[in-house]
Scaffold this active site. Structure first.
Site, PDB file in Angstrom:
ATOM      1  N   GLY A  11      46.805  49.849  38.609  1.00  0.00           N
ATOM      2  CA  GLY A  11      48.194  49.727  38.166  1.00  0.00           C
ATOM      3  C   GLY A  11      48.441  48.420  37.433  1.00  0.00           C
ATOM      4  O   GLY A  11      49.089  48.397  36.377  1.00  0.00           O
ATOM      5  N   ASP A  64      48.313  37.158  39.293  1.00  0.00           N
ATOM      6  CA  ASP A  64      48.703  37.092  40.700  1.00  0.00           C
ATOM      7  C   ASP A  64      50.202  37.237  40.754  1.00  0.00           C
ATOM      8  O   ASP A  64      50.925  36.594  39.996  1.00  0.00           O
ATOM      9  CB  ASP A  64      48.253  35.778  41.351  1.00  0.00           C
ATOM     10  CG  ASP A  64      46.996  35.979  42.154  1.00  0.00           C
ATOM     11  OD1 ASP A  64      47.100  36.519  43.266  1.00  0.00           O
ATOM     12  OD2 ASP A  64      45.912  35.623  41.659  1.00  0.00           O
ATOM     13  N   TYR A 147      55.535  47.617  46.308  1.00  0.00           N
ATOM     14  CA  TYR A 147      56.823  46.926  46.370  1.00  0.00           C
ATOM     15  C   TYR A 147      57.836  47.472  45.361  1.00  0.00           C
ATOM     16  O   TYR A 147      59.023  47.227  45.484  1.00  0.00           O
ATOM     17  CB  TYR A 147      56.645  45.416  46.218  1.00  0.00           C
ATOM     18  CG  TYR A 147      56.028  44.804  47.455  1.00  0.00           C
ATOM     19  CD1 TYR A 147      56.813  44.474  48.555  1.00  0.00           C
ATOM     20  CD2 TYR A 147      54.665  44.581  47.536  1.00  0.00           C
ATOM     21  CE1 TYR A 147      56.253  43.930  49.702  1.00  0.00           C
ATOM     22  CE2 TYR A 147      54.087  44.042  48.680  1.00  0.00           C
ATOM     23  CZ  TYR A 147      54.893  43.715  49.749  1.00  0.00           C
ATOM     24  OH  TYR A 147      54.338  43.179  50.889  1.00  0.00           O
ATOM     25  N   ARG A 173      55.553  41.230  35.477  1.00  0.00           N
ATOM     26  CA  ARG A 173      54.207  41.211  34.893  1.00  0.00           C
ATOM     27  C   ARG A 173      54.276  41.501  33.386  1.00  0.00           C
ATOM     28  O   ARG A 173      53.613  40.853  32.589  1.00  0.00           O
ATOM     29  CB  ARG A 173      53.328  42.239  35.603  1.00  0.00           C
ATOM     30  CG  ARG A 173      51.875  42.192  35.187  1.00  0.00           C
ATOM     31  CD  ARG A 173      51.009  43.107  36.048  1.00  0.00           C
ATOM     32  NE  ARG A 173      50.978  42.626  37.427  1.00  0.00           N
ATOM     33  CZ  ARG A 173      51.562  43.259  38.449  1.00  0.00           C
ATOM     34  NH1 ARG A 173      52.206  44.390  38.259  1.00  0.00           N
ATOM     35  NH2 ARG A 173      51.492  42.756  39.665  1.00  0.00           N
TER      36      ARG A 173
END
Length: 194
Positions: A11, A64, A147, A173
């Protein structure tokens, strides 16, 4: 230009690779990199990027991400994956039975390193929102990032998973990748001008 996106998470890879400029050829590389023990995402991401570059010796990108929950002094910080894998969303829901502050922040740190750099470049983006367990029963394990089922971005009334098109425009992201793209485009233009 070829960049190795260092992640075992399909993903994450899809979100990052899908947002890169056309002149970038991305490959997914799953490396076993030890993670330093800190709550600071920038430190973790930069360290993993340095380790990845040392192993690969070619341009690499590391992501991250962490979720910071107001109710628990921003816990789980950089331990987002460990919390989910360790106890699951249902256990997190039990914690929220006794709290009123549902605020949260989702943050991504992209770290990039190539042969021209002594330290990784970092691109950081965060999205504010709240935590909601209203749709926890709609979870389809393995299909989405976990999440996304409980994080409701600011100005929306549904978790990210249920507003996919809108979420992909403001996602932490995706926005960090856009910042990274600015660097790539500038670098390409500067090398063409030389």
């Amino acid at each position: 230009m070829q960049i190795s996106i260092v992640t075992g998470n399909d993903g994450k890879y899809t979100q990052i690779a899908g947002g890169l400029p056309d002149f970038v050829i991305a490959e997914q590389v799953d490396l076993d990199i030890p993670e330093i023990q800190t709550n600071v995402l920038t430190e973790i991401s930069a360290d993993k990027c340095r380790q990845a570059y040392a192993q690969l010796q070619k341009p690499c990108l590391v992501d991250d991400s962490g979720i910071y929950m107001n109710a628990f002094n921003e816990f789980p910080w950089a331990l987002t994956k460990f919390l989910y894998k360790g106890v699951g969303l249902e256990w997190i829901q039990r914690l929220y039975a006794w709290v009123e502050d549902l605020g949260a922040v989702f943050q991504s740190v992209l770290s990039y390193m190539d042969e021209t750099m002594e330290q990784p470049l970092e691109c950081i983006w965060e999205v504010k929102g709240t935590i909601s367990f209203d749709r926890l029963d709609k979870w389809d394990a393995g299909t989405h990032l976990p999440y996304d089922l409980i994080f409701v971005p600011e100005w929306f009334d549904k978790p990210a998973l249920f507003i996919r098109e809108e979420w992909m425009k403001i996602n932490h992201r995706v926005k960090a990748v856009k910042l990274f793209n600015e660097y790539l485009i500038d670098a390409k233009e500067n090398s063409s001008a030389s």
